[in-house]
Write an enzyme that holds these catalytic residues in place. Structure first.
Site, PDB file in Angstrom:
ATOM      1  N   CYS A 115       0.836  -1.203   0.000  1.00  9.26           N
ATOM      2  CA  CYS A 115       0.000   0.000   0.000  1.00  9.26           C
ATOM      3  C   CYS A 115       0.873   1.255   0.000  1.00  9.26           C
ATOM      4  CB  CYS A 115      -0.966   0.000   1.177  1.00  9.26           C
ATOM      5  SG  CYS A 115      -0.174  -0.093   2.799  1.00  9.26           S
TER       6      CYS A 115
ATOM      7  N   HIS B  93      -1.454   1.715   7.422  1.00  7.15           N
ATOM      8  CA  HIS B  93      -1.942   1.565   6.047  1.00  7.15           C
ATOM      9  C   HIS B  93      -1.835   2.892   5.315  1.00  7.15           C
ATOM     10  CE1 HIS B  93      -4.205  -0.058   2.735  1.00  7.15           C
ATOM     11  NE2 HIS B  93      -5.135   0.864   2.856  1.00  7.15           N
TER      12      HIS B  93
END
Length: 853
Positions: free
Chosen positions: A268, A809
């Site tokens: 990510c 994230h």
């Protein structure tokens, strides 16, 4: 607009003069039943590869603010028999084969299909031609005729077509990589190759070297029409559908550049950085055009163009019309090859990847094949503007690429030697700005203040203060003095303790605070100012503890409690030393009432009076009580600075011979368990660390403006001990002061917010909320070389990090025209309102310049 007419045309509005774009299969089915001669001319075949992401007969070009779909169609030179065979073969099955027919031919074919449907229809069927006519829509094209290569360049522009029709064309021509074939039965394209474009009669149909053409697209709508007598609303463009795993309405579907990136396993961070770069305007235009000619295969600092090619191919996939989520496996493999730190599937920093990628793209695309050696000249009191231009021209002589064109700026760096005041000025390029958060410029420190009063130690008080992170010891003593209300007749002696022993005293006011670690333990001893000679006495406490070894209990002496420091007093024997020590601890004694009954106070009172002046009867009594209760409980030894005993135990009646020239005299005190129980436990509590992170404690949210972060970045500060500057005046490394000023700003300004802190023992993420401008970042007041210009920027992308250090994230927010923003969360792409894009997760900000002048 109509298609280009033939020279014998009489009416441009005649349906016969229109060109219809239809599925080849639909045309073939009707063609066989037409009267001889009405099926039109022999078909001319054009072919190309739709959605191609490499140089060839077809490619797609677009940009963020004005999308164009561009591809090439090459005329195939085949025999009539060969073309006829391909027409009659299994073509049209894939849906990538089409026909161009005239208006008359289209009407003939439409009539045949309607007659066929009417013959088969039932009462729920559809037979009216009104529905067929509703299946037609116009599409405006611009053609570029290339006679030498016998090919047509086709451009479908968003500004020439209604948004809905442009989206349809994207789906029609760019949905996949299958071969695209177009048979022209109308004969219209042949005229483009035989006619001189200057003779083509048109009213607004010819502009520069392009020819305007309007196609009537039929039979290629997005919904099947004759099922159960109504449209299939589940597939209609008028209803919402899924894109990249998220629901979109009709106004959002089909937009270019809204393709997600699949997460390959903790990638990510990479996806976030790539989406921000893939929506950088000038880079999009550059990589969607023919950038291959600028690849520098000879640059030893580059990667033979492989990173540039991998990035360019990935960007083209992301901008292909109708593209779904893209798996960036090829790019990830190239990245791991040239930057092993990003190999594997661990989480990494999106800004670190961004820094590597920008530098790698620059070197792969550097237009300078041979970098000249240029020796920087000293400023020699020349005007800054002259020196800055010289530095910039020298930089461009070695570095010239799309990255330099778009992303690089220049700042002025000023160093001043603290000793000889030598000033050094340089002008250095930058790719991005790494801004400290204001809270990171200050440091929180906790230390314990020991108050030494006239009657001994009165208090142990921990204080937490804020000092400049790059400050000096004088900043710490000043801050702690204010915190504890230090008097003008008092002073502080700061020491570092380790394992309940003092290992060093901090006395040089110019020492850097960066030498003090968060895990260290500091004690500040508070004294009255006086001129007494003699050493400081440093008492270290030890007691016996039992250590289990191989199931056996072994006695072991261990230091405990707070080390005690006192100024020297006149002492003649061991008893005086003991009495001074007990006096220092007097206020921590729990109770001595029972031990006072049978004590002779006279000798003790006399000795104490000689040492410090007259004491109160209660104090003297307490001292004697402690003395009596500790017979055999306290033992004193002289040690070296490392705590190693030098002589045998000091006897109470033994004369003391102390060198008055010593700076420190270390004394080790052995305690019995019985003695420890007679004192307040505070004396034996462990010292607090300078800074202890509360991992489970939720701190109040800090906030700062982006302008404040910039001001912090630009303020003067001393270099750290690890960044010493070699002063050409002193001929030595000095801890100079450094000042940065913005001199030249790039078109694309990347701002990195330094949220992650690293130290020897820990990592930390700052959750400070930074309030950044979205529509108008005005840097006019922050640039030194204004030159009469203003510098305003608009935000177009954000790399976000959610969660804690070492994990969490990454996502990206991207501006997509107007007030519309999209959230790119790996494969998922969905709209996000403009008022939601500001958060404490913002990590890297991407701005484009909108005003200069």
């Amino acid at each position: 607009m109509e298609s280009v007419p033939s020279e014998d045309s009489h009416s441009e509005n005649n349906d016969d003069e229109r060109v219809y774009f239809v599925p080849l299969r639909w045309w073939k089915e009707a063609k066989g039943s037409m009267p001889e001669g009405s099926e039109g001319k022999e078909g001319v075949l054009y072919s190309g590869v739709a959605g191609s992401s490499y140089a060839g007969p077809m490619k797609i070009i677009n940009n963020i603010f004005n999308s164009d779909l561009v591809f090439g169609l090459r005329r195939e030179e085949e025999s009539s028999a060969s073309v006829q065979n391909r027409e009659n073969g299994e073509v049209g099955v894939s849906g990538r084969d089409f026909a161009l027919v005239s208006g008359e031919m289209w009407l003939q074919a439409l009539k045949w299909h309607n007659d066929s449907k009417n013959a088969k229809k039932d009462e729920k069927g559809c037979s009216s031609t009104e529905e067929d006519m509703a299946d037609i829509y116009p599409l405006q094209l611009k053609l570029n005729v290339q006679k030498e290569t016998k090919s047509l360049g086709v451009r479908i522009s968003k500004k020439d077509n209604a948004p809905e029709l442009f989206k349809r064309s994207c789906k029609l021509f760019g949905v996949d990589r299958e071969m695209l074939r177009v048979w022209d039965f109308s004969g219209r394209t042949t005229l483009f190759f035989v006619n001189d474009k200057s003779k083509i009669s048109s009213e607004g149909q010819k502009q520069s070297d392009e020819i305007f053409l309007e196609l009537q697209v039929y039979g290629l709508s997005d919904s099947p029409r004759c099922k159960e007598g109504k449209k299939d609303e589940s597939n209609s463009l008028s209803s919402s559908f899924k894109m990249n795993g998220s629901a979109f309405g009709p106004g959002e579907a089909g937009s270019l550049g809204l393709s997600g990136l699949q997460n390959l396993g903790n990638t990510c961070f990479m996806n976030s950085a790539l989406q921000c770069l893939a929506h950088t305007p000038k880079l999009v235009d550059y990589f969607l055009e023919d950038y291959g000619k600028e690849i520098n295969h000879d640059n030893p600092l580059g990667m033979n163009g492989e990173i540039a090619l991998a990035f360019g191919e990935l960007l083209r996939k992301l901008w292909a019309p109708g593209a779904g989520p893209v798996a960036p496996r090829s790019f990830k493999a190239k990245l791991a090859r040239f930057a092993p730190q990003f190999s594997g599937f661990n989480q990494h920093d999106s800004q670190e990847l961004l820094a590597f990628l920008l530098d790698g793209l620059h070197e792969d695309l550097n237009r300078v094949k041979r970098k000249p050696y240029i020796e920087a000249k000293d400023a020699d009191d020349r005007p800054d503007a002259e020196v800055a231009d010289e530095y910039w021209h020298n930089h461009l002589a070695r570095n010239d690429s799309i990255i330099v064109d778009v992303c690089q700026g220049q700042y002025k760096s000023t160093l001043v030697c603290p000793i000889c005041r030598k000033v050094s000025v340089t002008f250095d390029p930058f790719m991005y700005l790494s801004l400290p958060l204001p809270s990171t410029m200050m440091r929180t420190m906790t230390l314990t203040v020991v108050n030494n009063g006239i009657n001994g130690i009165t208090q142990l008080s921990p204080y937490t203060i804020s000092v400049p992170k790059n400050g000096k010891l004088q900043d710490l003593t000043r801050a702690i003095g204010i915190a504890c209300s230090l008097g003008v007749d008092e002073t502080l002696l700061v020491a570092e303790a380790y394992n309940n022993m003092i290992i060093r005293f901090l006395e040089d006011p110019s020492d850097s605070l960066s030498l003090i670690r968060d895990a260290d333990k500091l004690v500040a001893y508070r004294f009255m100012k006086d001129n007494r000679d003699g050493p400081f006495l440093v008492f270290t406490n030890q007691h016996m503890e039992k250590k289990q070894t191989d199931g056996k209990s072994t006695p072991n002496w261990k230091a405990f409690g707070v080390p005690i420091v006192s100024k020297y007093c006149n002492m003649t024997n061991g008893s005086d030393l003991r009495d001074l020590y007990l006096k220092l601890l007097n206020s921590f004694q729990i109770s001595t009432e029972q031990s006072l009954e049978n004590l002779d106070l006279s000798n003790k009172t006399e000795r104490m009076a000689e040492m410090e002046g007259t004491e109160s009867p209660h104090l003297s009594s307490s001292m004697n009580a402690v003395d009596s209760s500790s017979e055999g409980g306290l033992e004193f030894y002289i040690t070296d600075e490392k705590g190693i005993v030098k002589d045998s135990k000091i006897s109470m009646n033994e004369s003391l011979s102390i060198n008055q020239d010593l700076r420190l005299l270390h004394v080790l005190v052995y305690w019995s368990d019985k003695q420890i129980q007679q004192f307040d436990s505070q004396l034996f509590s462990p010292l607090p660390e300078v800074y202890k992170s509360g991992f489970l404690a939720k701190k109040p949210q800090e906030s700062a403006s982006l302008y404040k972060c910039l001001e912090t970045f630009l303020q003067e500060e001393p270099l750290g001990p690890e960044d010493m500057w070699y002063c050409p005046g002193c001929k030595k490394h000095r801890q100079a002061s450094k000042k940065l000023d913005l001199w030249r700003l790039p078109e694309i300004l990347v701002i990195h917010l330094k949220r992650f802190q690293y130290s020897r023992y820990m990592k930390n993420k700052l959750e400070t909320y930074v309030d950044f401008p979205v529509d108008n970042l005005d840097l006019s007041a922050y640039i030194s070389h204004k030159n009469g210009k203003t510098y305003q920027y608009m935000l177009y992308a954000i790399s976000n990090h959610y969660g804690s250090m070492g994990g969490g994230h990454y996502t990206a927010f991207v501006h997509h025209g107007g007030d519309q923003w999209y959230n790119f969360d790996d494969s998922n792409v969905h709209p996000i309102s403009k008022d939601k894009i500001k958060s404490s997760a913002a990590y890297v900000l991407f701005y484009r310049r909108v005003v200069e002048g």
